[in-house]
Every structure is written in C-alpha cells, then in structure tokens.
Write a protein that holds these residues in place. Structure first.
Motif, PDB file in Angstrom:
ATOM      1  N   ALA A 118      22.614  55.799  74.687  1.00  0.00           N
ATOM      2  CA  ALA A 118      23.324  54.519  74.696  1.00  0.00           C
ATOM      3  C   ALA A 118      22.969  53.712  75.939  1.00  0.00           C
ATOM      4  O   ALA A 118      22.740  52.497  75.864  1.00  0.00           O
ATOM      5  CB  ALA A 118      24.833  54.755  74.642  1.00  0.00           C
ATOM      6  N   SER A 119      22.890  54.385  77.095  1.00  0.00           N
ATOM      7  CA  SER A 119      22.605  53.622  78.306  1.00  0.00           C
ATOM      8  C   SER A 119      21.155  53.166  78.338  1.00  0.00           C
ATOM      9  O   SER A 119      20.826  52.166  78.960  1.00  0.00           O
ATOM     10  CB  SER A 119      22.981  54.414  79.556  1.00  0.00           C
ATOM     11  OG  SER A 119      22.563  55.735  79.449  1.00  0.00           O
ATOM     12  N   ALA A 148      31.727  52.097  73.193  1.00  0.00           N
ATOM     13  CA  ALA A 148      31.900  52.083  71.741  1.00  0.00           C
ATOM     14  C   ALA A 148      30.737  52.797  71.061  1.00  0.00           C
ATOM     15  O   ALA A 148      30.907  53.570  70.128  1.00  0.00           O
ATOM     16  CB  ALA A 148      32.014  50.651  71.245  1.00  0.00           C
ATOM     17  N   LEU A 149      29.543  52.532  71.589  1.00  0.00           N
ATOM     18  CA  LEU A 149      28.316  53.040  70.980  1.00  0.00           C
ATOM     19  C   LEU A 149      28.265  54.560  70.903  1.00  0.00           C
ATOM     20  O   LEU A 149      27.899  55.132  69.871  1.00  0.00           O
ATOM     21  CB  LEU A 149      27.143  52.534  71.829  1.00  0.00           C
ATOM     22  CG  LEU A 149      25.812  52.290  71.173  1.00  0.00           C
ATOM     23  CD1 LEU A 149      26.002  51.277  70.055  1.00  0.00           C
ATOM     24  CD2 LEU A 149      24.834  51.739  72.208  1.00  0.00           C
ATOM     25  N   ALA A 154      32.007  54.276  62.484  1.00  0.00           N
ATOM     26  CA  ALA A 154      31.609  53.627  61.242  1.00  0.00           C
ATOM     27  C   ALA A 154      31.826  52.122  61.331  1.00  0.00           C
ATOM     28  O   ALA A 154      31.194  51.355  60.628  1.00  0.00           O
ATOM     29  CB  ALA A 154      32.410  54.199  60.075  1.00  0.00           C
ATOM     30  N   VAL A 155      32.749  51.716  62.195  1.00  0.00           N
ATOM     31  CA  VAL A 155      33.083  50.302  62.311  1.00  0.00           C
ATOM     32  C   VAL A 155      33.210  49.917  63.788  1.00  0.00           C
ATOM     33  O   VAL A 155      33.878  50.610  64.550  1.00  0.00           O
ATOM     34  CB  VAL A 155      34.426  50.000  61.602  1.00  0.00           C
ATOM     35  CG1 VAL A 155      34.810  48.548  61.811  1.00  0.00           C
ATOM     36  CG2 VAL A 155      34.343  50.325  60.128  1.00  0.00           C
ATOM     37  N   PHE A 156      32.559  48.827  64.151  1.00  0.00           N
ATOM     38  CA  PHE A 156      32.741  48.257  65.483  1.00  0.00           C
ATOM     39  C   PHE A 156      33.691  47.079  65.394  1.00  0.00           C
ATOM     40  O   PHE A 156      33.492  46.181  64.576  1.00  0.00           O
ATOM     41  CB  PHE A 156      31.409  47.737  66.035  1.00  0.00           C
ATOM     42  CG  PHE A 156      30.550  48.785  66.649  1.00  0.00           C
ATOM     43  CD1 PHE A 156      29.728  49.569  65.866  1.00  0.00           C
ATOM     44  CD2 PHE A 156      30.560  48.979  68.022  1.00  0.00           C
ATOM     45  CE1 PHE A 156      28.928  50.537  66.433  1.00  0.00           C
ATOM     46  CE2 PHE A 156      29.764  49.947  68.598  1.00  0.00           C
ATOM     47  CZ  PHE A 156      28.944  50.731  67.806  1.00  0.00           C
ATOM     48  N   LEU A 157      34.695  47.075  66.242  1.00  0.00           N
ATOM     49  CA  LEU A 157      35.603  45.943  66.296  1.00  0.00           C
ATOM     50  C   LEU A 157      35.447  45.286  67.666  1.00  0.00           C
ATOM     51  O   LEU A 157      35.586  45.949  68.689  1.00  0.00           O
ATOM     52  CB  LEU A 157      37.045  46.407  66.090  1.00  0.00           C
ATOM     53  CG  LEU A 157      37.291  47.210  64.814  1.00  0.00           C
ATOM     54  CD1 LEU A 157      38.692  47.798  64.824  1.00  0.00           C
ATOM     55  CD2 LEU A 157      37.091  46.334  63.589  1.00  0.00           C
TER      56      LEU A 157
END
Ligand SMILES: Nc1ncnc2c1ncn2[C@@H]1O[C@H](COP(=O)(O)OP(=O)(O)OP(=O)(O)O)[C@@H](O)[C@H]1O
Ligand SMILES: [Mg+2]
Lengths: 365, 287
Positions: A118-119, A148-149, A154-157
């Motif tokens: 992620a980073s 978040a990553l 399944a869903v990013f808000l």
C-alpha cells in the motif's frame, strides 16, 4: 467485491426532522459513485448509514447480498476515509495502517507485505516511521487512503477526502484516487459538495437535496438532460441561466412567451413529449452560459445591460442584467464590453431546456 | 527616511510610556506576591533572637544564619505530617483521576437528558465555599465512624473532583469523534478504543488534572483540621498551625515548616508549568 443497495431508507436523529427520506440507491459492484449536493443535504449521513456508523431509522441496507442493518461496521467489509483524515496521532504511519490488521490477528508477515504494498502505491515508503503530525496535508491524505487500502475492503467510503487540500494537490489526488479505483476494481462511494469533483470522478453521480435523490445518472446525462431545475442549477459552472415564461400554442406551433419575446420551440424538441398539459402554464427556459451568445448587431434578442465582466482566461464571463434577472454568458475576451453598456444576447431554442415551474421537473432537454 | 514626522515620534514616545507603566505594574504585582515567600524563606534561617530583635527584625538576610528551626520541626512530628500529606494527596489524586476520567469521557461522548444540568451542577458544587460543606461532611464522617483516618481523602476529592471533571471533559471534547469512528471501523471495541486511542491522547489532560489535584490536596487545610483532630493524622498545613506555645507563636519554626510544604508544589509547578497551562487551556479553542 460487493455492490450496495439502500431500500426505502429513512433517517431522523430526533424523531421529528427527517434528514433522509425514502432513499433508494443502488450501487453496482466495482462502480465509482459520487454523492453530491449542497451542505446539509444528507450526503455524509447516507455514507455513514452504509458504513454502519449511523443506524437507518427505517429501511434496509444491503452490502453484496447481505442485509447489514444489524452488522457492526467492522464486519461490513468496508473502509472509510474521513474528511479530517482521523489518523491516530500517537501512532506512526506504519502503525496507523497496521491497527486494523492487528485487530484481525493477521500474521506479521502478511501484514507487513500489505502495508509495504500500500505504501508503495501511495508513495508513503519514506514516511512509514513518522507520526501524522510530521506530514503535510497531502501525505496525511495518503495515509488515510493507505489505512483503508491495507484492509482490502469490498467497499471504499470516502467523505470529502480532498476538501482540506489546496487546489493543485486536490487535482492531483483526484486523479490518483480515480487511478486507484481502476487498479483495485472495488466499489467506491465518494461524497463531495464540489460538482466539478463529482463530474470528473464519478462513473455515476447521485445528486441529493434535502435528503432526497434529485437525479442519479452518468455525469454527461446529468449535464445534458437534467431531470429538474435543481440538478440543472447545481451541475455546471457558471450556473445555467433560468428565464421564466409562459408556454403558448398558436398557428406557428409551440412557443414560450416571456416579457414580450416569443421563443419558438423547434418541433424536434418536443417530438417525444406531449406539451398539451403545460399549455398556458408557467415554465422556465434553461440555457447554459456557453450557449448564450452576443447577438449580431440590430438582431432581436434579450436586450440588457452589462453588470460585470469577469476574465476567465481565454474567455470572459459576462453578467447581464436582463429585466432584473442576471444572465451569465461566456463570450470571447476581446468582446470589449464595459459595465452598464447595452448588450443583446441570443440563444438557439435547440440548445435550451424547459422546466415546469410548478413541479420544477424537466419538460424537455 | 532620515526624519520622522513629529506625530510618529509622539506615538512612539507614548508607546514607551505605556511600556514603562506596564513593567511597573508587573513588578509591583510580582513584589506583592513573591515578597511574603522571600520573607518566609529568610525568616526560616534567622535565629529567634533576630526574628524578634528590634534592630534585626527587618533585615533581609540573617546576620547569623541557622538551621535550628528546620532541625526543630523535622525532629518534632513534621516528618509524620509530611508522610500523611503524601498519603492523602496521592490517594486523592488517584481516586479523582479514576472517577473524573471515566465520568468525563461519558459526559463528552454520550448524549443524554440533563447533561447540561449535570455539568452545571458539577460546576456549582465546585464553587460552594468549603465552609458550607464542612459541617455536613463532618456529620457524615462522624456517622460513618471514619473521623481521624485517611478517609479524609474522600472529602478532599469532593473539593477537587468537579474541576477535574471539567478539565477532562474539555480534553475529551478536543479529541475528534472521527478517531473513535475510525477505530470502530478498524474493528476495535469500546474498551480497546478507550485504552489504545482515547486515553493515550487524553494523557496530557490526565496529567494536568493529576498535578492540579495533587497540589490542591497538598495545600488543603480546612478538612483535615476539622475531620482529623488527632495529631497522628495531621497533614503539614495543619501541623504548622500547632507550632505555638500557650503564649507565643513560633515564627521561626512556622517559617521553616512552610518552606518545607512549599517545596513540592514549587518543584512540580516549575517542572510542569508548560503542561499545566496548555492542559488548562487546550480544548478551549478548536484546532
Ligand atoms: N448527529 C447528528 N444529530 C442531529 N442532526 C444531525 C447529526 N448529524 C447530522 N445532522 C443533521 O443532518 C443533516 C445532514 O447532515 P450531513 O452531515 O449528512 O450533511 P452533508 O450533506 O454531509 O453536509 P456537508 O456537505 O456540510 O458535510 C444536517 O442538517 C445536520 O444538521
Ligand atoms: Mg458531510
């Protein structure tokens, strides 16, 4: 991977004022949907209902196939990015990202792999040992995304994630988030009150006002075929011009009569619509500023006086006082107009939208 | 600009006057508040003959400095009083921190009926003159049979708790709720959110509250004086007042004992003044 479905969702904090009323919203798997609307219209509330931070007073919330009304946030397979980032100030960047994984009792090696990955994506490698305090606004934003990553939800808000950044950084992060979406292929729900952000990022945009959905469609459709006055006025800068009038029918066909002018409506505009119910009713003509031009000398048109000239660069925005309504037009810079000078504007009815004044719904676009 | 206009010069002169005046006021204030301490300090090193001598009484510095007063008070029951003071202050501080932290967290986070009223009540209680509550507390302690004991801490906390709650509420309010929400989404339960996120962030507030509670308890006089008449349970401030004979007040010993009581407070304040001040004011403005 999961879509989202809100079915007849209502929300009230106090049992009296309904913040969200009868909201139905379906978001497809892997879709990037933007919730947009003026301040206080209930965007954040909607997002928080999806996240599980607020309960829906009524109605059902589905993530994937599962009804999640009674599922706590941590089990909804979502991740949220807050407007103020909400980074844990006493943890390093690394620990901020590790927190949720540790709680899942993930083994150290996999955890580290995810955080490194992620980073890498977000360019956070050099800052892993820093605390949020020692980061710039843009870097903090990335950490919030990174947190978040790593959860691979399944869903990013995302609730107005860019509103604390300056214009340049905002543009940059905007495209990075879009890229991230393409790369991850997960569902994104993105809240903003900035319609430009909505237009550039959203695959579909849900325009909200006062707790209701005004229109939910692709950006271009919202722009070209606004369903009502609210959407027409909200999407696009400068705002669409609204000219009130009355719909009339005579031998030459349908027209809108307005302060002595008659704007004849070309037949193809109402080929698919029955105008009869609106005969002699108050209507509103909508014309985008780009479609409002300076008229040829001596031709008929909307005659008014220049109120303000604003340079936009290659073009200028002209504000014209026409019968005490301000009309804005985009004109070439060299038009050389002075304040209070008389000016005549013209437009083609083929480019106009027509709205019923009573219901505010579009009659044709 | 070689010449300044007369107006500008006048303005600058006026500025200088204002400054001189301000410095004068500050010095005056400092003198009024610091002089007694200095006087106590010098007195504590003067032999009794000098304290009362007509020639030497007003000397700033003792002619024949002596530590006899210190030796006297340290040999005469003061160590026990110091011990009592520490016990009572520490117990009060721990108890107040525990209660204040939990109640302030609930007050700052949960919406419930009568919250404003509750907070107002807490504030009002903290403003009651101690003299008014001493009577009822005495009766209560008498009824419970806990006069002359370290239970006096309980009475102390009734004085210090309200302020502590207020300071802690301000601190908790300054911690954004979204942090807790983020933790919730990350999968932390209430207890873990408290222990891993909220308390570490509230630490400066806890610290400030602890120090202020400790100082207040250390200096407390009235309650111990009333509730613990037994010498065995006297704290330093109370012990000092018993330094007198039937006919004289032992100023030298009192001065020495006073210096001894002030020392811990002074050390704490000097070491932590930055934290104390930021602790009191933080949460007052939104960052
Ligand atoms: N916890 C709450 N208690 C009571 N009312 C609330 C609460 N949270 C939000 N509201 C109200 O609900 C309405 C919608 O709030 P919401 O935060 O969803 O708006 P928004 O569309 O996100 O606006 P903005 O663009 O300003 O963030 C507002 O009128 C707000 O005052
Ligand atoms: Mg919001």
């Amino acid at each position: 991977m999961a879509g989202i479905k809100l079915v007849n969702v209502d929300k009230s904090y106090d049992g009296k004022n309904w913040i969200i009323k009868d909201l139905n919203l379906e978001i497809n798997d892997e879709e990037f949907v933007v919730l947009v609307g003026p301040s206080g219209c209930g965007k954040s509330t909607t997002l928080r209902i999806i996240a599980g931070l607020e309960d829906a007073t009524d109605g059902d919330v589905y993530i994937g196939e599962k009804r999640v009304n009674d599922t706590p946030p941590k089990d909804r397979d979502i991740a949220m990015v807050f407007q103020n980032y909400a980074l844990y100030p006493h943890y390093t960047v690394y620990k901020n990202m590790a927190f949720s994984l540790k709680l899942k009792r993930m083994d150290k090696k996999e955890m580290d792999e995810r955080i490194q990955a992620a980073s890498e994506i977000l360019g956070l490698k050099p800052y892993l040992d820093r605390k949020p305090r020692a980061l710039s606004g843009g870097q903090r934003q990335r950490v919030a995304l990174g947190r978040a990553l790593v959860r691979q939800p399944a869903v990013f808000l995302l609730d107005e994630p860019l509103s604390n950044l300056d214009a340049k950084l905002r543009n940059q992060m905007r495209s990075e988030i879009s890229k991230l979406h393409k790369r991850l292929k997960t569902t994104f729900v993105y809240v903003t009150h900035d319609q430009v952000e909505a237009m550039t990022m959203g695959e579909r945009i849900c325009v909200m006002n006062e707790g209701r959905i005004m229109q939910y469609d692709k950006p271009q459709v919202l722009y070209d075929q606004p369903a009502n006055l609210f959407v027409a006025g909200f999407m696009g800068t400068p705002q669409m011009n609204f000219i009130p009038g009355v719909l009339k029918k005579d031998d030459s066909g349908w027209s809108v009569e307005e302060k002595g002018h008659r704007h004849l409506i070309p037949e193809k505009k109402y080929a698919d619509v029955d105008l009869t119910p609106f005969e002699d009713k108050n209507v509103v003509i909508g014309v985008r500023p780009e479609k409002l031009n300076l008229a040829e000398k001596d031709s008929v048109g909307l005659a008014g006086t220049v109120d303000l000239v604003e340079l936009l660069g290659a073009e200028a925005q002209l504000l014209v006082n026409y019968n005490d309504t301000l009309l804005s037009a985009i004109v070439p810079v060299h038009s050389n107009l002075e304040i209070d000078a008389p000016v005549t504007l013209a437009f083609d009815m083929n480019d106009a939208h027509l709205f019923d004044q009573e219901t505010e719904n579009a009659i044709f676009n | 600009m070689s010449k300044r206009s007369p107006g500008l010069r006048r303005m600058q002169r006026r500025k200088t006057y204002t400054k001189v005046f301000a410095v004068f006021i500050i010095l005056l204030f400092l003198f009024i508040s610091v002089f007694p301490f200095v006087w106590v300090l010098t007195t504590s090193f003067k032999p009794s003959s000098e304290i009362f001598g007509s020639r030497t009484a007003f000397n700033m510095i003792a002619e024949n400095p002596t530590t006899e007063h210190y030796q006297y008070v340290l040999g005469k029951g003061l160590p026990k009083a110091i011990f009592n003071s520490f016990i009572v202050s520490i117990v009060t501080t721990l108890y107040v921190i525990f209660v204040a932290t939990l109640s302030a967290y609930l007050i700052s986070r949960f919406r419930f009926k009568g919250k404003r009223m509750l907070l107002g009540l807490v504030l009002a209680v903290s403003m009651f003159p101690q003299m008014i509550i001493v009577g009822p507390i005495y009766n209560m302690f008498y009824g419970l049979g806990i006069l002359n004991s370290y239970w006096v801490s309980l009475a102390y906390s009734s004085i210090t708790l309200p302020t502590a709650v207020w300071i802690m509420v301000a601190h908790f309010k300054s911690i954004p709720i979204s942090l807790e929400e983020a933790a919730r989404i990350d999968g932390a339960g209430m207890m873990r959110t408290l222990s891993h996120i909220i308390f570490p962030l509230a630490a400066p507030g806890v610290f400030t509250t602890a120090i202020m509670t400790f100082i207040a308890s250390w200096n407390e006089y009235l309650l111990t004086f009333t509730l613990n008449t037994d010498k065995e349970f006297h704290t330093v401030p109370v012990a000092i007042t018993s330094l007198r004979t039937q006919f004289t007040i032992l100023w030298g010993q009192i001065a020495a004992a006073t210096v001894i009581v002030i020392v811990p407070t002074l050390i704490i304040v000097l070491l932590f003044q930055k934290q104390i001040i930021s602790g009191i004011t933080s949460g007052a403005v939104k960052e």
